[in-house]
Design a protein around this motif. Structure first.
Motif, PDB file in Angstrom:
ATOM      1  N   SER A 138     -18.534   9.426   7.121  1.00 51.65           N
ATOM      2  CA  SER A 138     -18.576   8.244   6.252  1.00 51.65           C
ATOM      3  C   SER A 138     -19.705   8.339   5.230  1.00 51.65           C
ATOM      4  CB  SER A 138     -18.750   6.977   7.095  1.00 51.65           C
ATOM      5  OG  SER A 138     -17.647   6.805   7.956  1.00 51.65           O
ATOM      6  N   ASP A 139     -19.349   8.249   3.967  1.00 46.27           N
ATOM      7  CA  ASP A 139     -20.352   8.264   2.902  1.00 46.27           C
ATOM      8  C   ASP A 139     -21.080   6.929   2.807  1.00 46.27           C
ATOM      9  OD1 ASP A 139     -19.632  10.873   2.113  1.00 46.27           O
ATOM     10  OD2 ASP A 139     -17.934  10.071   0.989  1.00 46.27           O
ATOM     11  N   LEU A 140     -20.391   5.857   3.206  1.00 38.87           N
ATOM     12  CA  LEU A 140     -20.992   4.523   3.220  1.00 38.87           C
ATOM     13  C   LEU A 140     -20.684   3.875   4.557  1.00 38.87           C
ATOM     14  CD1 LEU A 140     -22.411   2.094   1.890  1.00 38.87           C
ATOM     15  CD2 LEU A 140     -20.194   1.431   0.928  1.00 38.87           C
ATOM     16  N   ARG A 169     -12.866   5.921  -0.675  1.00 36.50           N
ATOM     17  CA  ARG A 169     -14.126   6.423  -0.117  1.00 36.50           C
ATOM     18  C   ARG A 169     -14.084   6.370   1.399  1.00 36.50           C
ATOM     19  NH1 ARG A 169     -19.887   3.531  -1.413  1.00 36.50           N
ATOM     20  NH2 ARG A 169     -19.794   4.758  -3.327  1.00 36.50           N
ATOM     21  N   ALA A 170     -14.606   7.422   2.028  1.00 42.97           N
ATOM     22  CA  ALA A 170     -14.664   7.466   3.492  1.00 42.97           C
ATOM     23  C   ALA A 170     -15.780   6.550   3.969  1.00 42.97           C
ATOM     24  CB  ALA A 170     -14.911   8.895   3.969  1.00 42.97           C
ATOM     25  N   GLY A 171     -15.440   5.633   4.859  1.00 43.76           N
ATOM     26  CA  GLY A 171     -16.447   4.685   5.297  1.00 43.76           C
ATOM     27  C   GLY A 171     -16.204   4.138   6.681  1.00 43.76           C
ATOM     28  N   LEU A 183     -11.179   3.653   5.591  1.00 43.99           N
ATOM     29  CA  LEU A 183     -12.165   2.751   6.186  1.00 43.99           C
ATOM     30  C   LEU A 183     -11.770   2.448   7.624  1.00 43.99           C
ATOM     31  CD1 LEU A 183     -14.591   0.796   6.130  1.00 43.99           C
ATOM     32  CD2 LEU A 183     -13.043  -0.947   5.196  1.00 43.99           C
ATOM     33  N   LEU A 184     -12.686   2.710   8.543  1.00 46.83           N
ATOM     34  CA  LEU A 184     -12.466   2.406   9.956  1.00 46.83           C
ATOM     35  C   LEU A 184     -13.526   1.429  10.450  1.00 46.83           C
ATOM     36  CD1 LEU A 184     -11.712   5.939  11.479  1.00 46.83           C
ATOM     37  CD2 LEU A 184     -10.066   4.108  11.013  1.00 46.83           C
TER      38      LEU A 184
END
Length: 758
Positions: A252-254, A295-297, A326-327
């Motif tokens: 996750s980038d964020l 975005r991966a987050g 997003l998870l």
């Protein structure tokens, strides 16, 4: 073993990766006892105890050996301290004996049982030595600059020797570490020792023939690690056995760390059911919007899981269609843990204190331990989710301690924190027993945001009382915020501070509204019908509207007393005005509000009993939560919005009313507490001191009689602020500020964290 180490140039020095490695080694081995042996005064050591990255010492020998205390309690270790005290003639006696001697500059630093100067070597004259001898004291000169007058026979080494004997520690189990001639006495008592790299040449010369003293190549902590390996303190396997389990970074980038999940969960027949929020606030959709571009987050939040429940899902999808990457990373809490962590401790200890009602606060150590445990679990989940160098955005005071745990696990990530709740001044915040731990944790952040400058500056003042800091950047608060026009205004704020080698950026970001939510409500046919119904029901009666949660911070009782005074002083308002008060109940578990509820209900009954007439009810009280769409109907019809909390971080209700009036070209008037954060941001409201009953009466009466053109002009001015600074602007500006303080990752730090990955 006992590691007895100097601080500056030794335990606090060296490469970041070596420091981290040594600190983790000590934390992983409770059998390693740690003693700080320093020339600093005790007051100058205390800030280190609030830094979660530095191991807490078991013992502190400071003032060049003149003070010795327990590291956990900071209480004197007796009888050792008493013996030292007997040898000291007293500060004023020493001052009288040497004050006339030239070329001595008193060190303006905390010090006890010693008298310290800056001077050059030629200042150490026969006259000075005679004066000190006459006091039955010793002189110690080091680093070509520092001169100490000490009790006879007292120095770092003698006090350490006394401590070792009192504790019954074998000399072979003691490792002393230093870097200047000031530390020489520690090497003169037969202990194993190390002079770390870059030590003062005079110290190296003085110890070069001592077989039990190792001259390390690495500076600071690196030198101590070399000595531990050299002398075999960790056994035959040595440092090779200390390799930590490698934490593989997440994807996750964020990472959002929030106490609430971005969807609703409820229990049904022992199972957890998920659904979209029935009434989402603007913040959650805004935070999720950062993942709309794929975005991966991860969204880290709690979820209830009782013993005996089915297998716990650590990860769930949030909305696969809109946010495919997003998870939700769920932290399992029992109902009991959640009740203590959130409903009891956070609300009974921190909430009243933050809002300056410290006399209502209840502080319990057992609850603090639950709070720490929950925060640690949040940090561990966030650490496992974050990609290398990711941004972790933590929200509000419930998660104060997450930065401390997270920084220790993942020093590579950017930690951002937004404080949604009011942050009080130092004299209020400092009543919290764990203030040093909390501030030490927040100082691990890279960026900290507050609603308004005053709250940010309050934080700086609190931090200044915990640790030395330097304000490295400041900015004017105008024109974005009021400087002098309200109780929470400020002319200038700190935007960057430096604490030791850390740089922390600060900013003011008032949360904005989801304007589309208001717009959609106004376009709803049911809302439009309700607006027509209200217009008919009021038939000429002017409406004062008050909306707030059941909470002593909201000033509900004070508002009711002011309304009673308004009707007393202005009988011309009878039959012509009604106060509609919507009081949202607290959760049933929040027993601290029961007395307040009874007092409010009694006041409502008293006012209606005194002033009601046939066909006119002066006060309509709704003790329930109203759907947002219905509230918008009331917002559109209210002539005066009366919002007078005793203290509030911001107050979004004021903005909701302004948005509603602005979109309908209304001429409603906002009477706003000058102690609400929104008072420093908005233009147009009439500000009032909620602690002054007379002022509440006067400003409400003024608002009711305000010229319609002026009222509309004020509302347009307020709406301009609300319309421009919406919730999207809040989120974008905050993340832009976080990105602005981002620094290239320190590769050595990353190596220390993940040696087999990088």
């Amino acid at each position: 073993m006992l590691l007895a180490t100097d601080l500056d140039g030794t335990f606090l020095a060296g490469d970041n990766d070596q420091r981290l490695k040594l600190y983790r080694l000590i934390a992983a081995h409770p059998e390693i006892k740690l003693a700080f042996v320093t020339g600093r005064g005790l007051e100058s050591v205390l800030p280190l105890l609030s830094d979660p990255m530095i191991p807490e010492p078991d013992y502190i020998i400071c003032d060049v050996g003149c003070t010795v205390v327990d590291g956990h309690t900071q209480q004197a270790i007796q009888p050792l301290q008493g013996d030292i005290d007997k040898r000291w003639p007293g500060d004023h006696v020493v001052e009288s004996a040497v004050s006339h001697i030239a070329n001595l500059q008193r060190q303006d630093v905390p010090q006890e049982r010693r008298y310290s100067f800056f001077c050059h070597a030629e200042a150490i004259s026969d006259e000075l030595e005679a004066a000190v001898s006459g006091l039955d004291c010793d002189l110690l000169y080091s680093a070509g600059l520092y001169l100490d007058i000490l009790p006879k026979g007292v120095n770092k080494g003698s006090t350490l020797r006394g401590l070792v004997e009192q504790l019954g520690i074998d000399d072979e189990d003691v490792l002393v570490a230093g870097d200047t001639l000031n530390d020489l006495s520690m090497y003169e008592h037969g202990f194993i020792g190390v002079c770390v790299g870059e030590s003062e040449p005079a110290l190296l010369r003085a110890t070069e023939n001592q077989a039990r003293v190792y001259h390390a190549e690495e500076a600071g902590c690196g030198g101590i690690l070399q000595a531990i390996e050299h002398f075999g303190f960790l056994g035959a396997a040595g440092m090779a056995a200390e390799q930590r389990d490698v934490l593989v970074p997440g994807k996750s980038d964020l990472v959002i760390v929030y106490h609430r999940l971005p969807y609703e969960e409820f229990r049904e027949n022992g199972e957890t059911i998920r659904r979209r929020p029935s009434s989402p606030n603007g913040i959650i959709p805004t935070l999720m919007s950062f993942f709309a571009d794929g975005r991966a987050g991860s969204w880290v939040a709690w979820s209830i899981h009782e013993e005996g429940d089915a297998n716990f899902e650590t990860h769930t999808e949030v909305d696969a269609a809109r946010y495919p990457n997003l998870l939700a990373a769920r932290v399992a809490l029992t109902t009991h843990e959640m009740d203590i962590f959130y409903k009891k401790f956070s609300k009974e200890a921190f909430w009243p204190t933050l809002h300056t009602f410290w006399e209502r606060a209840t502080f319990r150590e057992d609850h603090w331990q639950v709070f720490l445990n929950v925060n640690k679990r949040f940090a561990e989940v966030a650490a496992s989710e974050a990609a290398e160098g990711a941004t972790v955005w933590i929200h509000d005071y419930n998660l104060w301690m997450v930065p401390a745990f997270l920084r220790e696990i993942r020093p590579d990530v950017i930690i951002a924190f937004f404080h949604h709740t009011y942050f009080p001044s130092a004299d209020v915040f400092n009543v919290i027993p764990w203030r040093r731990d909390i501030i030490g944790s927040l100082l691990q952040c890279d960026y900290i945001g507050f609603h308004i400058p005053r709250q940010s500056e309050n934080f700086v003042d609190v931090a200044r009382g915990v640790t030395p800091l330097i304000v490295t950047e400041r900015m004017s608060c105008a024109p974005r915020f009021l400087s002098y026009g309200c109780a929470v205004g400020l002319d200038e704020m700190s935007t960057e501070i430096q604490v030791n080698d850390r740089r922390i950026c600060l900013g003011a970001h008032p949360v904005g509204l989801d304007l589309k939510r208001v717009e959609d409500a106004l376009g709803n046919a049911k809302v439009q019908r309700r607006m027509l119904e209200l217009r008919e029901e009021l038939h000429g009666t002017r409406m004062i509207l008050s909306v707030g949660r059941l909470d002593y911070t909201k000033g509900i009782l004070e508002q009711l007393e002011a309304y009673e005074g308004l009707l007393e002083e202005h009988p011309d308002l009878h039959d012509k005005v009604t106060l509609m008060m919507v009081c949202v109940p607290a959760a049933s578990e929040m027993t601290i509000y029961r007395d307040l509820q009874q007092q409010i209900e009694q006041a409502v009954g008293r006012i209606n009993g005194r002033f009601a007439k046939v066909g006119w009810t002066p006060l309509q009280f709704f003790f329930r939560s109203l759907p947002f769409a219905e509230l918008v109907a009331y917002y559109s019809m209210a002539d005066v919005m009366w919002i007078t909390p005793l203290r509030d971080g911001l107050n979004l209700v004021a903005k909701e009313y302004i948005a509603t009036q602005g979109m309908t070209d209304g001429a409603g008037v906002v009477v706003l507490s000058e102690f609400a954060g929104a008072a420093a941001e908005l233009r147009g409201p009439i500000l009032a001191n909620p602690h002054d009953r007379n002022e509440l009466v006067q400003t409400c009466y003024f608002a009711l009689n305000l010229n319609r053109d002026e009222a509309r002009s004020r509302m347009r001015e307020a709406y301009e602020v609300v319309r421009h600074n919406d919730i999207k602007v809040w989120g974008d500006e905050f993340m832009a500020a976080v990105d602005g303080c981002r620094r290239p990752a320190d590769e050595s730090t990353l190596r220390a964290l993940m040696p087999d990955v990088i």
